[in-house]
Scaffold this active site. Structure first.
Site, PDB file in Angstrom:
ATOM      1  CB  ALA A 283      -2.543   4.570 -10.282  1.00 34.04           C
ATOM      2  CB  ILE A 285      -5.663  11.297 -10.431  1.00 36.48           C
ATOM      3  CG1 ILE A 285      -4.738  11.994  -9.438  1.00 36.48           C
ATOM      4  CG2 ILE A 285      -6.580  12.316 -11.089  1.00 36.48           C
ATOM      5  CD1 ILE A 285      -3.739  12.921 -10.088  1.00 36.48           C
ATOM      6  CD  GLU A 287      -6.121   8.919 -14.962  1.00 40.40           C
ATOM      7  OE1 GLU A 287      -5.095   8.421 -15.406  1.00 40.40           O
ATOM      8  OE2 GLU A 287      -6.334   9.069 -13.753  1.00 40.40           O
ATOM      9  CG  ASP A 329     -47.646  23.770 -15.602  1.00 41.36           C
ATOM     10  OD1 ASP A 329     -47.603  24.406 -14.546  1.00 41.36           O
ATOM     11  OD2 ASP A 329     -47.136  24.156 -16.660  1.00 41.36           O
ATOM     12  CG  ASN A 750      -4.229   5.119 -14.148  1.00 43.38           C
ATOM     13  OD1 ASN A 750      -5.192   5.324 -13.432  1.00 43.38           O
ATOM     14  ND2 ASN A 750      -3.790   5.995 -15.034  1.00 43.38           N
ATOM     15  CG  ASP A 754      -8.861   5.640 -14.998  1.00 44.71           C
ATOM     16  OD1 ASP A 754      -9.691   5.594 -14.072  1.00 44.71           O
ATOM     17  OD2 ASP A 754      -7.746   6.175 -14.897  1.00 44.71           O
TER      18      ASP A 754
END
Length: 905
Positions: A283, A285, A287, A329, A750, A754
């Site tokens: 959880a 991490i 991802e 430019d 988790n 995510d």
């Protein structure tokens, strides 16, 4: 010439075959060489050598082993997609080399042993005598020893479309011997560049003979090839994400080990403890970060594509949002790339307009037929045999593009806009002859005859350098009246010329006179006569002066607002041009790059290429942030400008269009190629501006900042959840209570963290003040932000554990299952309310976020009430009063966030 031939140990008759063979072995073949590149498989596998990606792979393996197969599959898909994107971006660099190689000439006309022959261009060597003429592509870098009216198209190298005149006149060049022997040290000097033709440029007119001074990778284009094969530097975002990934990875491992040992020493079920620790680590991490990153950047790319900005590298979108310097430019980017009459001084309006339209070599290029229709045809439609033919001519022009010398096009457009067609409705002027413009005469003349019912009249119309035209005139025409020119009028005209010149306008004088048929016949019959020059000079005397035109490439109207937006946003805009210092300064002042205060001390803010070469790196580094305009700068010097700015920790965006710009674009944090530029430049760039418009770059910066903000929103939301979950499990393990969440509940949290609510934050609209704040230069998450999300995590922990302990003491018939369900539900609702804390301050509402929050809440209800899901998640039903308690407690996060913002800010 002799000095040049001696320096390169050759003769005008060329090398002998034996010498050429020896030198070819010594200097190598005249071709562009590619560095050995990794194979496609190795290139693809190298994409996995990243801390965050490696961490995600471990998370996928662990998820699979503990039975969470869906999470494992999702992580693997995300990793593969990101690796494919990285592979495509790196493979693109090889395409740039292929484009560069395809431009190089395949054959050369060379003189060896006194004989001219055609050989493969790669067999050229130093000292070879090469012959070039109209239509040829220059096969190597040459130093001219002979030239005849030679003009070169260097646009593939420089991006500048105007022809460049070359010559082999060394009579006025000082230190000739030293400069030729050390040609690389003096290569950028203008008087020497007039004698050098570079490999890959095209011969437009005339012919020349040159000595080969560089071949292969030592040529101008070869040096470019070397530089564009260098490895790309990591973008600021990539560095920050990699750093964050390593920190989170270390934290995840520490948490996993810590929780496991706490449970172990408390005689907790060792299997259950291990599963909880691993679930918590998974959880922790992020991802979802690569997925959100890819999704957000891809959506940003789509938005930018609709406004003419094509992004070739995903992370470039965010990099634009972080840039602190834009080096741009002038021609076509800040200006319209269209010479226009911006001011006029006309003594006689009608005659001046007539001269502007008739003394002209601009042409129409017919789109449907691909043919050229000259203005001669336009002005002589009376030649058409029928009204139907006339209509066809008119129709074809409607589908045509006006082409030719920029000055001619400007003058003709001025004439058309000031009633040129009405001045001669019968089209009675017929073009007979021309005395062409050249750099010595500084003027052009065209002879016309005008047919009337009673007689035929002959006229010569002349335009050119204003002082010269004035000197050739002895009369003026004012409002239809012709009179002798007097000293007062001459002074007045000269003052006007000075005034217009000081505004950096290119001033053109207009004049004419009526001639007789005999004068015309002299010109017509003397084209092959040695006295042609004298006859022309005689014919162009005693002219009638009619007026002045002031011509300039005007600034884009939208560029002025765009530059002001950049300055408000804390971004320095720097103009880099090959144009004259005065012209560059005038445009920079008008657009707003130079302020009134800057103009009072121009020497501190304007630098020429020659002045830049005289500065060493330390001297230049001390002043680089003060320079706002670079004039007479060669594309090769752009790379040095970037290097020094980057050494001062600036994130630099660089624009370019010529092949010579490719190394600078590759070196910059974000290289921006113009849509009208070369394919090599586009391949080397990170982004292509299709309309060549500076305002498009600025709108892209806004999009980049929005993406950066949304990534931070995602991370703040995710890390506050991480901190809340870690503290809840860790503190719960230290207290004499059961673990508040089961392993499967942690994995569900988790997924929410995510999933749609988190990823919807990546779709938030731009904040209202997004272009009124300085660029982001720090970490993705600064100290203030970390304190805020830590406070949010602590609030979640206190609320969750308090409710859990309270429920444990109620002796519910469901036992601790009820307490776990309440703790689980309040923690999930904390996330839903917390997502609202990270919305942008914009009037545009993110409907996707609202839908995702509602959807997630419904899923949580199903987890609690569906019997099959109750078994999986170890939940039980809760009462309406319980819901009221959960909602009130979780909504507190909205209040505490506002309090934290006020206290910290």
């Amino acid at each position: 010439m002799e000095e040049i031939l001696k320096t390169y140990n050759t003769t005008i008759e060329g090398l002998t075959n034996h010498e050429a063979k020896e030198r070819l072995e010594k200097y190598g073949p005249n071709k562009i060489q590619e560095q050995e590149s990794d194979g496609l498989l190795k290139l693809f596998l190298s994409q996995f050598a990243d801390a965050l990606i490696f961490l995600l792979i471990i998370a996928a393996i662990i998820s699979y082993l503990i039975g969470n197969h869906l999470d494992a599959v999702v992580i693997v898909i995300v990793v593969i997609i990101n690796s494919i994107i990285g592979f495509i971006q790196e493979y693109r660099a090889e395409n740039a080399m292929q484009e560069l190689k395809s431009l190089v000439s395949k054959e050369a006309h060379v003189r060896r042993e006194g004989k001219t022959k055609i050989i493969p261009a790669e067999k050229l060597t130093i000292g070879d005598i090469v012959l070039i003429e109209e239509g040829n592509k220059v096969p190597a870098d040459l130093l001219l020893v002979e030239s005849y009216d030679l003009t070169i198209d260097e646009s593939l190298l420089t991006g500048e479309s105007e022809e460049v005149r070359k010559n082999a006149d060394y009579s006025n060049m000082g230190n000739l011997e030293e400069k030729i022997r050390n040609i690389s040290s003096h290569y950028q000097e203008e008087e020497l560049r007039e004698k050098i033709v570079s490999m890959n440029s095209n011969v437009l007119s005339g012919r020349g003979t040159g000595v080969v001074i560089a071949v292969g990778m030592d040529t101008t284009i070869g040096k470019i090839a070397t530089m564009i094969q260098e490895e790309d530097e990591e973008t600021p975002l990539a560095k920050k994400v990699d750093k964050l990934g390593k920190r989170i990875g270390a934290l995840s491992i520490a948490v996993c080990i810590g929780v496991f040992f706490i449970d172990f020493f408390q005689d907790y079920n060792i299997i259950e403890g291990f599963m909880t620790a691993v679930s918590l680590a998974v959880a922790a991490i992020p991802e979802g970060l690569p997925a959100v990153l890819t999704l957000t950047l891809a959506l940003g790319m789509q938005k930018m594509a609709k406004s003419n900005a094509i992004v070739k590298k995903l992370s470039s979108v965010e990099t634009l949002g972080s840039c602190t310097f834009i080096c741009t430019d002038k021609t076509g980017t800040l200006t319209e790339n269209r010479m226009t009459v911006r001011e006029d001084f006309l003594l006689d309006n009608d005659k001046s307009v007539l001269i502007s339209g008739l003394c002209n070599n601009a042409k129409y290029e017919t789109v449907d037929e691909g043919e050229y229709e000259s203005l001669e045809k336009d002005n002589n439609r009376a030649r058409n045999s029928s009204e139907e033919d006339s209509k066809k001519t008119e129709n074809s022009k409607e589908e045509s593009q006006l082409i030719g010398n920029p000055t001619d096009i400007a003058a003709y457009n001025f004439a058309k806009g000031h009633g040129f067609d009405k001045l001669d409705p019968e089209h009675s002027y017929t073009r007979l002859d021309e005395i062409p413009f050249d750099s010595n005469r500084k003027r052009m003349s065209v002879i016309y005859k005008k047919e009337t019912q009673n007689e035929t009249e002959y006229y010569i119309f002349t335009k050119g350098a204003p002082e010269l035209i004035l000197n050739l005139s002895d009369r003026i025409e004012k409002d239809g009246n012709i009179k002798e020119i007097d000293s007062e009028t001459i002074s007045k005209i000269n003052r006007k010329i000075d005034e217009m010149t000081n505004k950096t306008l290119r001033v053109i004088g207009l004049s004419y006179k009526q001639i007789d048929e005999e004068d015309y016949n002299k010109i017509k019959n003397s084209h092959n006569d040695n006295k042609i020059h004298d006859i022309q000079e005689e014919l162009e005397r005693n002219l009638i002066f009619t007026g002045l035109l002031g011509i300039m490439d005007p600034p884009r109207a939208e560029a002025i607002d765009a530059v002001a937006s950049c300055q408000k946003a804390g971004i320095e805009v720097v103009m880099i041009t090959g144009d004259h210092k005065d012209t560059a300064t005038a445009i920079a002042r008008e657009i707003g790059i130079l302020s009134k205060e800057d103009c009072e001390s121009l020497s501190k803010h304007v630098l020429t290429g020659e002045e830049l070469d005289r500065l060493n790196d330390d001297e230049y580094r001390n002043i680089v942030e003060e320079i706002k305009v670079y004039a007479r700068v060669y594309p090769e010097q752009k790379r040095r400008i970037i290097d020094i700015l980057q050494s001062k920790d600036h994130i630099v965006s660089m624009t370019g269009d010529g092949v010579n710009d490719a190394p600078a674009l590759k070196k910059a944090a974000i290289g921006v190629a113009m849509g009208s530029g070369t394919e090599v430049t586009k391949e080397s760039a990170d982004m292509i501006i299709q309309d060549d418009n500076f305002a498009t770059i600025v709108s892209s910066i806004k999009e980049g900042r929005t993406i950066y903000d949304n990534l931070k929103r995602f991370l703040k939301f995710q890390l506050s959840t991480n901190i809340g979950a870690i503290l809840t499990i860790t503190i719960g393990s230290l207290l004499p209570i059961p673990t508040p969440f089961t392993p499967i509940q942690l994995l569900w949290i988790n997924i929410i963290m995510d999933g749609p609510p988190a990823q919807s934050l990546g779709l938030e609209a731009s904040e209202d003040n997004i272009m009124e704040r300085p660029p982001e230069r720090g970490e993705l998450l600064d100290k203030k932000t970390l304190i805020k999300i830590t406070i949010s995590g602590i609030v979640m922990t206190i609320g969750t554990l308090s409710l859990f302990i309270y429920e444990l003491g109620l002796n519910s018939p469901y036992g601790k299952t009820k307490a776990i369900t309440m703790a689980f539900t309040v923690f999930v609702l904390y996330q839903l309310f917390n997502a609202l804390n990270y919305r942008s301050k914009s009037n545009v509402k993110n409907k996707m976020l609202i839908f995702s929050l509602i959807g997630t809440f419904i899923l949580q209800v199903l987890v609690i009430y569906v019997p099959y899901l109750q078994i999986i998640f170890k939940t039980c039903p809760i009462e309406p009063f319980d819901w009221i308690l959960v909602i009130i407690l979780s909504a507190i996060i909205l209040v505490t966030d506002k309090i934290a913002n006020r206290l910290i800010n």
